[in-house]
Scaffold this motif. Structure first.
Motif, PDB file in Angstrom:
ATOM      1  N   ASP A  78      18.662  28.648  -6.981  1.00  0.00           N
ATOM      2  CA  ASP A  78      18.602  27.313  -6.166  1.00  0.00           C
ATOM      3  C   ASP A  78      17.383  26.768  -6.780  1.00  0.00           C
ATOM      4  O   ASP A  78      16.111  27.082  -6.310  1.00  0.00           O
ATOM      5  N   VAL A  79      17.674  26.009  -7.524  1.00  0.00           N
ATOM      6  CA  VAL A  79      16.371  25.084  -8.326  1.00  0.00           C
ATOM      7  C   VAL A  79      16.288  23.851  -7.386  1.00  0.00           C
ATOM      8  O   VAL A  79      16.847  23.160  -7.326  1.00  0.00           O
ATOM      9  N   ALA A  80      14.711  23.768  -7.346  1.00  0.00           N
ATOM     10  CA  ALA A  80      14.296  22.511  -6.577  1.00  0.00           C
ATOM     11  C   ALA A  80      13.610  21.553  -7.362  1.00  0.00           C
ATOM     12  O   ALA A  80      13.338  21.978  -8.604  1.00  0.00           O
ATOM     13  N   THR A  81      13.533  20.369  -7.002  1.00  0.00           N
ATOM     14  CA  THR A  81      12.609  19.546  -7.874  1.00  0.00           C
ATOM     15  C   THR A  81      11.023  19.447  -7.068  1.00  0.00           C
ATOM     16  O   THR A  81      11.192  19.844  -5.938  1.00  0.00           O
ATOM     17  N   SER A  82      10.187  18.662  -7.661  1.00  0.00           N
ATOM     18  CA  SER A  82       8.831  18.356  -7.082  1.00  0.00           C
ATOM     19  C   SER A  82       9.370  17.192  -6.102  1.00  0.00           C
ATOM     20  O   SER A  82      10.318  16.211  -6.105  1.00  0.00           O
ATOM     21  N   PRO A  83       8.496  17.216  -4.925  1.00  0.00           N
ATOM     22  CA  PRO A  83       8.788  16.093  -3.959  1.00  0.00           C
ATOM     23  C   PRO A  83       8.460  14.761  -4.608  1.00  0.00           C
ATOM     24  O   PRO A  83       7.491  14.614  -5.530  1.00  0.00           O
ATOM     25  N   MET A  84       9.484  13.733  -4.432  1.00  0.00           N
ATOM     26  CA  MET A  84       9.449  12.205  -4.947  1.00  0.00           C
ATOM     27  C   MET A  84       8.549  11.393  -3.910  1.00  0.00           C
ATOM     28  O   MET A  84       9.270  11.284  -2.778  1.00  0.00           O
ATOM     29  N   ILE A  85       7.263  11.034  -3.919  1.00  0.00           N
ATOM     30  CA  ILE A  85       6.467  10.175  -3.117  1.00  0.00           C
ATOM     31  C   ILE A  85       6.960   9.015  -3.441  1.00  0.00           C
ATOM     32  O   ILE A  85       6.569   8.365  -4.615  1.00  0.00           O
ATOM     33  N   SER A  86       7.453   7.991  -2.580  1.00  0.00           N
ATOM     34  CA  SER A  86       7.515   6.635  -2.430  1.00  0.00           C
ATOM     35  C   SER A  86       6.570   6.068  -1.835  1.00  0.00           C
ATOM     36  O   SER A  86       6.263   6.444  -0.389  1.00  0.00           O
ATOM     37  N   ALA A  87       5.995   5.112  -2.362  1.00  0.00           N
ATOM     38  CA  ALA A  87       4.738   4.277  -1.684  1.00  0.00           C
ATOM     39  C   ALA A  87       5.059   2.776  -1.976  1.00  0.00           C
ATOM     40  O   ALA A  87       5.391   2.413  -2.997  1.00  0.00           O
ATOM     41  N   TRP A  88       5.247   2.154  -0.803  1.00  0.00           N
ATOM     42  CA  TRP A  88       5.313   0.477  -1.068  1.00  0.00           C
ATOM     43  C   TRP A  88       4.105  -0.373  -0.392  1.00  0.00           C
ATOM     44  O   TRP A  88       3.570   0.171   0.745  1.00  0.00           O
ATOM     45  N   GLY A  89       3.876  -1.406  -0.794  1.00  0.00           N
ATOM     46  CA  GLY A  89       2.891  -2.353  -0.387  1.00  0.00           C
ATOM     47  C   GLY A  89       3.104  -3.667  -0.507  1.00  0.00           C
ATOM     48  O   GLY A  89       3.948  -3.916  -1.463  1.00  0.00           O
ATOM     49  N   GLN A  90       2.740  -4.844   0.347  1.00  0.00           N
ATOM     50  CA  GLN A  90       2.968  -6.194   0.130  1.00  0.00           C
ATOM     51  C   GLN A  90       1.653  -7.051  -0.547  1.00  0.00           C
ATOM     52  O   GLN A  90       0.584  -6.788   0.193  1.00  0.00           O
ATOM     53  N   ARG A  91       1.945  -7.818  -1.518  1.00  0.00           N
ATOM     54  CA  ARG A  91       0.865  -8.734  -1.800  1.00  0.00           C
ATOM     55  C   ARG A  91       0.393  -9.867  -0.506  1.00  0.00           C
ATOM     56  O   ARG A  91       1.525 -10.422  -0.378  1.00  0.00           O
ATOM     57  N   PRO A  92      -0.567  -9.929  -0.217  1.00  0.00           N
ATOM     58  CA  PRO A  92      -0.911 -10.871   1.013  1.00  0.00           C
ATOM     59  C   PRO A  92      -0.520 -12.465   0.399  1.00  0.00           C
ATOM     60  O   PRO A  92      -0.805 -12.610  -0.709  1.00  0.00           O
ATOM     61  N   GLY A  93       0.157 -13.001   1.310  1.00  0.00           N
ATOM     62  CA  GLY A  93       0.545 -14.236   1.145  1.00  0.00           C
ATOM     63  C   GLY A  93      -0.032 -15.508   1.963  1.00  0.00           C
ATOM     64  O   GLY A  93       0.440 -16.686   1.713  1.00  0.00           O
TER      65      GLY A  93
ATOM     66  N   ARG B 218      -3.613   0.662  -0.864  1.00  0.00           N
ATOM     67  CA  ARG B 218      -4.579  -0.135  -0.151  1.00  0.00           C
ATOM     68  C   ARG B 218      -5.742  -0.592  -1.125  1.00  0.00           C
ATOM     69  O   ARG B 218      -6.056  -1.710  -0.627  1.00  0.00           O
ATOM     70  N   ALA B 219      -6.304   0.067  -1.864  1.00  0.00           N
ATOM     71  CA  ALA B 219      -7.330  -0.353  -2.723  1.00  0.00           C
ATOM     72  C   ALA B 219      -7.058  -1.389  -3.494  1.00  0.00           C
ATOM     73  O   ALA B 219      -7.881  -2.156  -3.827  1.00  0.00           O
ATOM     74  N   ALA B 220      -5.847  -1.400  -3.910  1.00  0.00           N
ATOM     75  CA  ALA B 220      -5.335  -2.605  -4.859  1.00  0.00           C
ATOM     76  C   ALA B 220      -5.153  -4.154  -3.988  1.00  0.00           C
ATOM     77  O   ALA B 220      -4.894  -5.017  -4.602  1.00  0.00           O
ATOM     78  N   GLY B 221      -5.424  -3.916  -2.593  1.00  0.00           N
ATOM     79  CA  GLY B 221      -5.346  -5.132  -1.475  1.00  0.00           C
ATOM     80  C   GLY B 221      -3.915  -5.265  -1.220  1.00  0.00           C
ATOM     81  O   GLY B 221      -4.054  -6.375  -0.557  1.00  0.00           O
ATOM     82  N   LEU B 222      -3.022  -4.339  -1.387  1.00  0.00           N
ATOM     83  CA  LEU B 222      -1.799  -4.705  -0.758  1.00  0.00           C
ATOM     84  C   LEU B 222      -1.593  -4.287   0.850  1.00  0.00           C
ATOM     85  O   LEU B 222      -2.760  -3.406   1.329  1.00  0.00           O
ATOM     86  N   THR B 223      -1.130  -4.931   1.612  1.00  0.00           N
ATOM     87  CA  THR B 223      -1.049  -4.523   2.779  1.00  0.00           C
ATOM     88  C   THR B 223       0.413  -3.935   3.383  1.00  0.00           C
ATOM     89  O   THR B 223       1.321  -4.052   2.499  1.00  0.00           O
ATOM     90  N   GLY B 224       0.408  -3.724   4.500  1.00  0.00           N
ATOM     91  CA  GLY B 224       1.754  -2.988   5.080  1.00  0.00           C
ATOM     92  C   GLY B 224       2.077  -1.756   4.199  1.00  0.00           C
ATOM     93  O   GLY B 224       3.247  -1.425   4.049  1.00  0.00           O
ATOM     94  N   VAL B 225       1.122  -1.018   3.781  1.00  0.00           N
ATOM     95  CA  VAL B 225       1.364   0.323   2.866  1.00  0.00           C
ATOM     96  C   VAL B 225       2.210   1.325   3.957  1.00  0.00           C
ATOM     97  O   VAL B 225       1.393   1.575   4.921  1.00  0.00           O
ATOM     98  N   ALA B 226       3.218   2.064   3.196  1.00  0.00           N
ATOM     99  CA  ALA B 226       3.521   3.175   3.737  1.00  0.00           C
ATOM    100  C   ALA B 226       4.050   3.820   2.775  1.00  0.00           C
ATOM    101  O   ALA B 226       4.139   3.319   1.426  1.00  0.00           O
ATOM    102  N   ALA B 227       4.476   5.086   3.039  1.00  0.00           N
ATOM    103  CA  ALA B 227       4.986   5.926   2.171  1.00  0.00           C
ATOM    104  C   ALA B 227       5.974   7.181   2.870  1.00  0.00           C
ATOM    105  O   ALA B 227       5.882   7.678   3.996  1.00  0.00           O
ATOM    106  N   ASP B 228       6.800   7.861   1.931  1.00  0.00           N
ATOM    107  CA  ASP B 228       7.664   9.051   2.308  1.00  0.00           C
ATOM    108  C   ASP B 228       7.828   9.688   1.231  1.00  0.00           C
ATOM    109  O   ASP B 228       7.460   9.476   0.088  1.00  0.00           O
TER     110      ASP B 228
END
Length: 267
Positions: free
Chosen positions: A252-267, A193-203
């Protein structure tokens, strides 16, 4: 995967080490399905131009090349391109995302997985990627968050699990010494968001156990073994016992959570 040049010790998990191939294979098995799901959701289509940053191995750029077809373009970059084969349907370029200008512009998709957390100038790298998007283009960043889930074995049921968690703590100490932000993953949405992207979401995606988790753990420990012992954080006997526990299927070996975040450059 970019190499960390923040200290003389270098990146803990260098692509130049023989164990890197095993790590890439395990990471691909664990996280490619989640990454590809995000590609589907963002609508990657024939004709798209894509930049895979810090590619490491070939699985992700190869998948993108299949999606964009002959009318599209996929550029895979890394500081060490030795694991990226020529003639696999995508372009390969040695590039330092933290120090060099973007290798082009007008990309429909830019993707980086397990990259920025290891780059000393990660803010500049993120800004460079945003600048290389076309209007309406998507940036997809994926970073593990070891501080969110710091254990190798969340079910610490016995001495073998306690040893695994002790070694994971030691590994995190080495990463922190080299300037790795162990809580970077959770910050991705606000940074986009700080970089100016829109529609930002994550899981987040969080494998808890399985053969690929064990293979990733073994390859990682083997890569950092010399650093752990040299720093006095672990002994060879502890590491040998942990690897034997892995091979015996006791963990039972786990991994760290992988955070995926995405955003769109305004057009």
């Amino acid at each position: 995967m970019e190499r960390d040049t923040a200290s003389e010790g270098g990146y803990l998990l260098s692509n130049a080490q023989a164990e890197a191939g095993a790590r890439f294979g395990a990471l691909s098995e664990l996280f490619d399905p989640s990454t590809f799901r995000h590609f589907d959701a963002l609508g990657v289509a024939p004709g798209w131009h894509c930049w895979e940053v810090g590619a490491g191995g070939p699985s992700v750029p190869a998948r993108l090349a299949q999606r964009v077809g002959p009318a599209g373009r996929v550029l895979a970059t890394d500081l060490d391109v030795s694991w990226l084969p020529a003639g696999a349907g995508f372009e390969v370029l040695r590039h330092d995302v933290g120090e060099e200008r973007p290798p082009g512009e007008g990309f429909d998709l830019i993707h980086a997985r397990l990259v920025l957390v290891h780059v000393p100038r990660r803010d500049e790298a993120l800004a460079a990627m945003v600048s290389a998007l076309r209007p309406g283009g998507w940036l997809l960043l994926e970073e593990a968050d070891p501080a969110l889930q710091p254990l190798a074995c969340p079910d610490e049921s016995g001495p073998a699990q306690r040893l695994a968690n002790k070694l994971k703590h030691d590994f995190r100490a080495l990463m922190a010494e080299r300037g790795v932000d162990l809580a970077y993953g959770r910050t991705l949405p606000r940074r986009l968001r700080a970089a100016g992207l829109t529609g930002v979401a994550a899981d987040a995606y969080f494998p808890v156990t399985g053969p690929a988790c064990a293979r990733l753990e073994r390859a990682t420990v083997e890569q950092i073994r010399a650093r752990l012992t040299a720093a006095g954080l672990a002994t060879d006997e502890e590491i040998d016992a942990h690897l034997a526990n892995l091979d015996a299927g006791r963990l039972d070996v786990a991994t760290s959570p992988m955070i995926s975040a995405w955003g769109q450059r305004p057009g």
